[in-house]
Design a protein around this motif. Structure first.
Motif, PDB file in Angstrom:
ATOM      1  N   SER A  17     -28.415 -13.523  -9.274  1.00 42.20           N
ATOM      2  CA  SER A  17     -28.799 -13.371 -10.676  1.00 42.20           C
ATOM      3  C   SER A  17     -27.794 -14.058 -11.588  1.00 42.20           C
ATOM      4  O   SER A  17     -28.175 -14.722 -12.566  1.00 42.20           O
ATOM      5  CB  SER A  17     -28.888 -11.877 -11.031  1.00 42.20           C
ATOM      6  OG  SER A  17     -29.843 -11.218 -10.224  1.00 42.20           O
ATOM      7  N   ASP A 233     -34.455 -14.022 -15.871  1.00 45.76           N
ATOM      8  CA  ASP A 233     -33.045 -13.892 -15.499  1.00 45.76           C
ATOM      9  C   ASP A 233     -32.517 -12.482 -15.683  1.00 45.76           C
ATOM     10  O   ASP A 233     -31.873 -11.917 -14.798  1.00 45.76           O
ATOM     11  CB  ASP A 233     -32.190 -14.852 -16.342  1.00 45.76           C
ATOM     12  CG  ASP A 233     -32.532 -16.309 -16.077  1.00 45.76           C
ATOM     13  OD1 ASP A 233     -33.294 -16.565 -15.125  1.00 45.76           O
ATOM     14  OD2 ASP A 233     -32.040 -17.175 -16.818  1.00 45.76           O
ATOM     15  N   GLN A 236     -33.822  -9.984 -12.987  1.00 44.73           N
ATOM     16  CA  GLN A 236     -33.855 -10.330 -11.568  1.00 44.73           C
ATOM     17  C   GLN A 236     -33.125  -9.310 -10.699  1.00 44.73           C
ATOM     18  O   GLN A 236     -33.633  -8.871  -9.670  1.00 44.73           O
ATOM     19  CB  GLN A 236     -33.270 -11.726 -11.356  1.00 44.73           C
ATOM     20  CG  GLN A 236     -33.518 -12.250  -9.958  1.00 44.73           C
ATOM     21  CD  GLN A 236     -33.242 -13.731  -9.818  1.00 44.73           C
ATOM     22  OE1 GLN A 236     -32.594 -14.146  -8.870  1.00 44.73           O
ATOM     23  NE2 GLN A 236     -33.711 -14.528 -10.757  1.00 44.73           N
TER      24      GLN A 236
END
Length: 301
Positions: A17, A233, A236
């Motif tokens: 991530s 993002d 994640q």
């Protein structure tokens, strides 16, 4: 083991991530994501090769406790690196509760994320069950002979590195996109794990295990690329940690089965998991074709 579970979740979600978020924050081309994951898989395999050889040396010099003593020193070294690691939060300003709610909402509204998480759980569940079984299977094939565990482990990690190299944009990615390579990893991996179901000779079994590890080396960056496309993002880490529950459930099932059934039966079960994963990966491909392959990247922005 509790701390091991926590650190494993961080290991398989936190760094990935961080990398994807940092990559986009710095404005690097999206095409570089696959290359970074490829290099990461290669370096991980290379590190594991060194670890396997070091473990064998430590075991030869200090007995069975030697590898554990070396692991303590390496863990202390890792702490030094982590202490100076710059943090990012995926570009989001929301608190932890909002992030979890957003992750749940993504799973309820985006079937690609659900199928992709299930695909990852099936592959890693099969992989960890394999990790539990390869040593007793090889010992059975050797029929009482000595197994150089560290060297065999290093050979397997060499195959993971090979898989990372094969995934690079200049090799397999020139033939097919990541989502199709994922299907290939499941199908070839299933065929490899089918070998110990019907054969107990050392050479075929070891060869099949090495082929499976090549598939692992390819699938790890492949899965990372797909997650970067589908999952925003800032979500994640949360989304993928949710799928650690079914993943670990599969591992528990795989390991418990070895207490009641022969290894060849358990390998057959794992093969079925891999084939189910291949089917779900095909569904992911169709879903990506309907919504566009860059949907995840757009959500992240």
């Amino acid at each position: 083991r509790f701390l091991g579970g926590v650190t494993t979740c961080i290991l398989f979600t936190g760094f990935e991530s961080w990398m994807v978020s940092e990559h986009r924050k710095r404005g690097f081309p999206e095409a570089w994501v696959a290359d970074t994951f490829s290099k990461g898989s290669f370096i991980n395999g290379l590190s594991a090769i060194i670890a396997g050889i070091l473990a064998q040396v430590c075991a030869d010099l200090c007995g069975e406790i030697g590898p554990f003593q070396a692991a303590i020193a390496l863990t202390a070294l890792a702490l030094v690196f982590v202490a100076f690691w710059p943090e990012n939060y995926g570009g989001g300003d929301s608190d932890d509760a909002d992030t979890k709610a957003a992750a749940w909402n993504l799973l309820k509204t985006d079937r690609k994320a659900v199928f992709l998480g299930s695909v990852n759980a099936l592959f890693e569940g099969s992989m960890y069950s394999f990790v539990f079984m390869w040593v007793p299977t090889m010992l059975g094939a050797l029929q009482g002979g000595k197994l150089p565990t560290g060297l065999v482990f290093a050979s397997m990690m060499t195959c993971i590195s090979l898989g990372g190299v094969l995934f690079s944009p200049s090799m397999l990615l020139t033939i097919a996109p990541a989502e199709y390579l994922g299907v290939g990893c499941f199908v070839v991996g299933a065929c490899a794990l089918l070998v110990p179901v019907f054969c107990t000779a050392v050479v075929p079994v070891l060869s099949a295990f090495l082929v499976f590890e090549v598939c692992v080396g390819i699938f790890q960056p492949c899965g990372g690329v797909l997650r970067s496309k589908v999952i925003p993002d800032k979500l994640q880490g949360s989304v993928m940690n949710m799928f650690r529950i079914p993943l670990n459930s599969l591992v528990v099932i795989g390991t418990l089965l070895t207490d009641y059934y022969p290894a060849r039966f358990v390998f057959g079960v794992i093969t079925v998991w891999m084939l189910i994963g291949a089917g779900l990966q095909v569904i992911v491909i169709r879903a990506l074709a309907q919504t566009g392959p860059e949907a995840g990247a757009k959500k992240a922005q």
